[in-house]
Each structure stands twice: as C-alpha cells, then as structure tokens.
Design a protein around this motif. Sequence first.
Motif, PDB file in Angstrom:
ATOM      1  N   LYS A 191      25.950  24.419  35.054  1.00 11.49           N
ATOM      2  CA  LYS A 191      25.523  23.333  35.929  1.00 11.49           C
ATOM      3  C   LYS A 191      25.061  23.877  37.291  1.00 11.49           C
ATOM      4  CE  LYS A 191      26.856  18.878  37.621  1.00 11.49           C
ATOM      5  NZ  LYS A 191      27.955  18.133  38.190  1.00 11.49           N
ATOM      6  N   ASN A 192      25.827  24.837  37.826  1.00 10.35           N
ATOM      7  CA  ASN A 192      25.456  25.420  39.122  1.00 10.35           C
ATOM      8  C   ASN A 192      24.066  26.017  39.100  1.00 10.35           C
ATOM      9  OD1 ASN A 192      27.985  24.875  40.025  1.00 10.35           O
ATOM     10  ND2 ASN A 192      28.712  26.999  40.017  1.00 10.35           N
ATOM     11  N   TYR A 193      23.817  26.813  38.057  1.00  8.56           N
ATOM     12  CA  TYR A 193      22.595  27.602  38.075  1.00  8.56           C
ATOM     13  C   TYR A 193      21.400  26.874  37.496  1.00  8.56           C
ATOM     14  CZ  TYR A 193      25.233  31.504  39.791  1.00  8.56           C
ATOM     15  OH  TYR A 193      25.995  32.303  40.594  1.00  8.56           O
ATOM     16  N   TRP A 194      21.656  26.024  36.525  1.00  2.00           N
ATOM     17  CA  TRP A 194      20.528  25.365  35.865  1.00  2.00           C
ATOM     18  C   TRP A 194      20.535  23.867  36.003  1.00  2.00           C
ATOM     19  CZ3 TRP A 194      17.105  28.707  35.124  1.00  2.00           C
ATOM     20  CH2 TRP A 194      17.401  29.989  34.669  1.00  2.00           C
ATOM     21  N   GLY A 195      21.537  23.345  36.631  1.00  2.00           N
ATOM     22  CA  GLY A 195      21.626  21.889  36.703  1.00  2.00           C
ATOM     23  C   GLY A 195      21.923  21.284  35.342  1.00  2.00           C
ATOM     24  N   VAL A 204      28.797  36.332  34.099  1.00  2.00           N
ATOM     25  CA  VAL A 204      28.068  35.201  33.531  1.00  2.00           C
ATOM     26  C   VAL A 204      26.992  34.723  34.512  1.00  2.00           C
ATOM     27  CG1 VAL A 204      28.265  32.823  32.712  1.00  2.00           C
ATOM     28  CG2 VAL A 204      30.016  34.492  32.102  1.00  2.00           C
ATOM     29  N   SER A 205      27.364  34.663  35.786  1.00  2.00           N
ATOM     30  CA  SER A 205      26.383  34.242  36.798  1.00  2.00           C
ATOM     31  C   SER A 205      25.174  35.158  36.777  1.00  2.00           C
ATOM     32  CB  SER A 205      26.992  34.282  38.199  1.00  2.00           C
ATOM     33  OG  SER A 205      28.181  33.554  38.231  1.00  2.00           O
ATOM     34  N   GLU A 206      25.465  36.437  36.697  1.00  2.00           N
ATOM     35  CA  GLU A 206      24.393  37.437  36.666  1.00  2.00           C
ATOM     36  C   GLU A 206      23.461  37.162  35.491  1.00  2.00           C
ATOM     37  OE1 GLU A 206      24.150  41.515  38.549  1.00  2.00           O
ATOM     38  OE2 GLU A 206      24.533  39.471  39.140  1.00  2.00           O
ATOM     39  N   ALA A 207      24.064  36.949  34.321  1.00  2.00           N
ATOM     40  CA  ALA A 207      23.261  36.714  33.120  1.00  2.00           C
ATOM     41  C   ALA A 207      22.415  35.451  33.275  1.00  2.00           C
ATOM     42  CB  ALA A 207      24.177  36.586  31.903  1.00  2.00           C
ATOM     43  N   LEU A 208      22.990  34.457  33.949  1.00  2.00           N
ATOM     44  CA  LEU A 208      22.259  33.193  34.082  1.00  2.00           C
ATOM     45  C   LEU A 208      21.075  33.296  35.029  1.00  2.00           C
ATOM     46  CD1 LEU A 208      25.133  30.566  34.111  1.00  2.00           C
ATOM     47  CD2 LEU A 208      23.336  30.806  32.410  1.00  2.00           C
ATOM     48  N   ALA A 214      17.443  32.159  28.931  1.00  2.00           N
ATOM     49  CA  ALA A 214      18.661  32.579  29.627  1.00  2.00           C
ATOM     50  C   ALA A 214      19.895  32.184  28.830  1.00  2.00           C
ATOM     51  CB  ALA A 214      18.708  31.955  31.015  1.00  2.00           C
ATOM     52  N   VAL A 215      19.892  30.938  28.367  1.00  2.00           N
ATOM     53  CA  VAL A 215      21.049  30.466  27.613  1.00  2.00           C
ATOM     54  C   VAL A 215      21.188  31.243  26.305  1.00  2.00           C
ATOM     55  CG1 VAL A 215      21.983  28.482  26.370  1.00  2.00           C
ATOM     56  CG2 VAL A 215      21.065  28.186  28.653  1.00  2.00           C
ATOM     57  N   ARG A 216      20.048  31.475  25.630  1.00  2.00           N
ATOM     58  CA  ARG A 216      20.070  32.230  24.366  1.00  2.00           C
ATOM     59  C   ARG A 216      20.644  33.621  24.584  1.00  2.00           C
ATOM     60  NH1 ARG A 216      14.923  30.678  23.242  1.00  2.00           N
ATOM     61  NH2 ARG A 216      14.149  32.758  23.758  1.00  2.00           N
ATOM     62  N   LEU A 256      22.445  34.699  27.038  1.00  2.00           N
ATOM     63  CA  LEU A 256      23.857  34.656  27.429  1.00  2.00           C
ATOM     64  C   LEU A 256      24.740  34.546  26.187  1.00  2.00           C
ATOM     65  CD1 LEU A 256      26.172  34.412  29.483  1.00  2.00           C
ATOM     66  CD2 LEU A 256      25.758  31.959  29.559  1.00  2.00           C
ATOM     67  N   LEU A 257      24.313  33.682  25.265  1.00  2.00           N
ATOM     68  CA  LEU A 257      25.092  33.509  24.041  1.00  2.00           C
ATOM     69  C   LEU A 257      25.161  34.828  23.261  1.00  2.00           C
ATOM     70  CD1 LEU A 257      26.642  31.694  22.163  1.00  2.00           C
ATOM     71  CD2 LEU A 257      24.503  30.950  21.131  1.00  2.00           C
ATOM     72  N   GLU A 258      24.027  35.511  23.157  1.00  2.87           N
ATOM     73  CA  GLU A 258      24.012  36.805  22.465  1.00  2.87           C
ATOM     74  C   GLU A 258      24.986  37.773  23.133  1.00  2.87           C
ATOM     75  OE1 GLU A 258      22.742  37.485  19.597  1.00  2.87           O
ATOM     76  OE2 GLU A 258      22.114  35.369  19.639  1.00  2.87           O
ATOM     77  N   ASP A 259      24.898  37.793  24.434  1.00  2.00           N
ATOM     78  CA  ASP A 259      25.740  38.678  25.227  1.00  2.00           C
ATOM     79  C   ASP A 259      27.230  38.386  24.962  1.00  2.00           C
ATOM     80  OD1 ASP A 259      26.103  40.709  26.917  1.00  2.00           O
ATOM     81  OD2 ASP A 259      25.504  39.667  28.756  1.00  2.00           O
TER      82      ASP A 259
END
Length: 465
Positions: free
Chosen positions: A354-358, A386-390, A400-402, A404-407
């Motif tokens: 929510k912070n990074y992507w709303g 996680v913030s970094e990845a986002l 980004a979400v994809r 992050l999930l892979e990560d």
Amino acid sequence: IFPPELRFAFLKFFNRIFHLFSSYCYFDITEIDGVNTNELYNAVQLYLSSSVSIAGNRLSLTRAVNSSSITFGLSNNDSIVDTFNNVTVLWEHVVTQRQTQTFAWRPLPEEKRGFTLRIKKRDKALILSSYLDYIMERANEIRRKNQDRLLYTNSRGGSLDSRGHPWESVPFKHPSTFETLAMDPVKKQQIIDDLKDFAEGQMFYQKTGRAWKRGYLLYGPPGTGKSSMIAAMANHLGYDIYDLELTEVHSNSELRKLLMKTSSKSIIVIEDIDCSINLTNRKKNSNATTQRSYYDMETRPGTGSGEESGSERIFVFTTNHIDKLDPALLRSGRMDMHIHMSYCDFPSLKILLKNYWGYEEEDVDDDVLKEMERVVEKAEMTPADVSEALIKNRRDKDRAVRELLEDLKSRGDGNVKDGKLRGQSGNLTELEIVEEEEKRAIDSQNEEEDSDEEEIEVKDNICKD
Ligand SMILES: Nc1ncnc2c1ncn2[C@@H]1O[C@H](COP(=O)(O)OP(=O)(O)OP(=O)(O)O)[C@@H](O)[C@H]1O
Ligand SMILES: [Mg+2]
C-alpha cells in the motif's frame, strides 16, 4: 439632540437592564491587553482552528514560520459553537477599526481584534476556569505538533556550543508514521495505546510519585524498522528526538549534563545499546555503570531538569542482539515494553504494498496474494528488503509484484533447503533457537519484574499507610 453625557448614561442603564434579564454572560479576550500580547487570545485562536467542528463558511488560513502545516481560523466577525463537558458555548471573533493614533512608542495594529466567549450564566461556574485551562493545554499541544521536529545529537563529544549547550540540533524530517510502519497491526495498536496512556498520564505519575518516563526496547535484525518506529513515535506525539551517542560520553557527570539539557516531551534514543556496552566495558569502573544508570539517573530528584513530575520523557533503546544485553538493563522499571521488530510477515507485506503502490488488498490478483501469504514468512525478508524490491520496478507495478513474489519464493525455498526453518520433523532450526533464547531471556526478566513490581507495590502501600 441629547447631550452626550445623557446619551451615555442612558446606554449604560439600558445595558445593565439588558444584562440583568439576559441568561448569558460574556467574556472578552482581546489580542492586545494594554501593551502586551494576550497569550490567551493566541491560544483561543489555535484551539478554535483545530478542535471545533468548523461550520463557518469563511475561514482564514495561516501557516507559521518553521511549520509545514496550515491552520484554519475564524474570520473576522464570524462565530462558532463549541461544547465542553456537555456545555455549549459560543465564540465570536470581533474585529473593529482602531482609532488612528497620533503618537505611540509602539504602534498598535490598525485593527482591534478579540474573541468574545458567551456562556450561559448557570454554566459559568461549572466550566469557565477548567475550560480555559483546557484551551491553553490544547493550544500548546497544537503548537508543538505544527512545529517541525528537531533531532539533537551529542556528536561533538562533550564540547559545548557558543550558548553552552551540549546538544546540536537539525530539523528532523523522517516521513515514517504508524500508518506506513509495516508490522503486526495488533502490536502496533498496543504501542499507540501505550504512548497515548503515557502522554495523557501526568495525573497518574503525579499521584503515584513516579517519574513521568517510559522505556521501550526495540530489538530485531537490521532493516526491520527500529529506527522507523522511533520516527513514527516522534511524529505521532510531536516530540523532539535526542539521539544519545553513548560512545561520545566519557563520564557519568557528562551524561548527567546531557540528560539535564533535554527538554520535556522528548524521546531520548540510544541506538545499538549492545555496541555501546562493549565499548564502555573497556573502561571498567567509570563506565560499566553508565549504560545502566542513565535511565535511572535522570529521574532522581535533584538530578533531573528541576521540574520533575511535569517533565515527560520517553527512552528508546535499540539492539540487533537482545541476548548480548546486560541483564540488569532489561530489569524492572528500566524497560516498560519490549518490542520485537521482525521479518516481513503477511500483514506487513500488505502495508508495504500500500505504501509503495497504493495497493489495497483487492487490487492485487487473488492468487498472487495467496501465494505471497504462503511464502512470505519462510522467505525471512526484512521490510527493508521488501521495500527495496518494490521500488526497483517503479514504472511497472505488475512486474514489481511478480518479481517480489519470485524473490520471496526462491528465498523461502532456499531457507527450507538449508534447514534454517522448522523442518518437517518439527525440530527447531538454528534461527529459531536464537529466537527461543531471546524469548526465554525476556520471560525470565519479566518474572523478575513481576516480583519486583510486587515489592514496589508493597512499599507504595506502606507509604500510603
Ligand atoms: N517495519 C517497516 N515498515 C516500513 N518500512 C520499513 C520497515 N522496516 C524497514 N523499512 C524500510 O527500510 C529502511 C531501513 O529501516 P530502519 O532504518 O528503520 O531499520 P532498523 O531496524 O533501524 O535497522 P538497523 O538495525 O540497521 O538500524 C527504512 O527507511 C524503511 O524504508
Ligand atoms: Mg536503525
């Protein structure tokens, strides 16, 4: 036609009759009282700008120097209703032209401004003084919150500045708030409530004779939000921060001086308390007690800032290794709350999305979300990771979400393979053993605390008797 004297007498008489039959009484609070500025006027203005449900259709806006927020005010000759202890009152802002002055040492403003407070006569005794006290208090609070925070440091190693202050200050503009802080919402709310009780607890501390202070210990790996939590606390309460660098403090008396020069309503922070201890242990005698006593010292009568019960201070200690701390530091009265900042879990992940992507929950694909929930704890990624990845794929949220999930998945799988997590057999892994030890260390501290608290209670009762 009437001589002025007669007219005046008539008006006075009329006024008196009017007031006799009126059920209201009126109080004028003028901006300038003689030649001095009336503090109450400013307080009322600030108070009305915030706490009253603003219904007037013309408001004046102001923004103070050194402030990043705008306040609303009542426009000229407008009025507004407020309630206090179930009593309704009316405020009117009265502005009149001042007669031109021929000569004055200090020229007054062209307009004469004041507030008129209207209270029912029967309510006057009930509320007047407590209402005005309340307004002054609220105004101070608003003033503090509107001002930008300051961050004080003692990096000069004991030397004083030109005005004899040991602290250096810079504006503190950390954007972290409790809303953006990624952690378990229940724990978060507990902390917010605890801070609220503390900040509003002056009476309690006065009554019980305890020093008005509270200690929090934040522990957990790097990048889990310990410093962000401190910023969120400061922003939430509107307090300044004193970042106490213990390695720059060479003696107890120096420490005492530093603490004495902190202001009330502030947060005193000692980061990486375990490292400070290692360093201070080298000089055994003078400093081994230092890390323990700074918390006690400040509050002993006569060593504090001189306004004991009215001065409110929060101490926050952080560490990456709770197991390395001096047990005495964890003992009763020194830390009121131990807060474990940990790896990113699912609720925290949602806050970060929510912070990074709303992103709200419904914006993310259901399957992706479920998959994230399944792997996030195994991955043991810190909120910082996680913030970094986002933010890596700023322009492409889906990607980004994809990624992050892979990560998360690959880290999670790696952790399971390396046996870092609880395996199928249910045996504890290395990591968990460390955590268990931490928990046990704290539990035993808490037990000690409990018995200590009983002792204190007994003593308190003896005192009362
Ligand atoms: N719980 C969190 N919620 C939101 N953001 C976080 C959180 N934890 C870390 N971050 C992000 O990571 C950055 C670094 O976190 P922070 O400095 O608060 O970690 P820390 O626990 O104090 O680490 P260290 O032990 O190294 O001092 C923050 O600026 C923030 O952007
Ligand atoms: Mg930190």
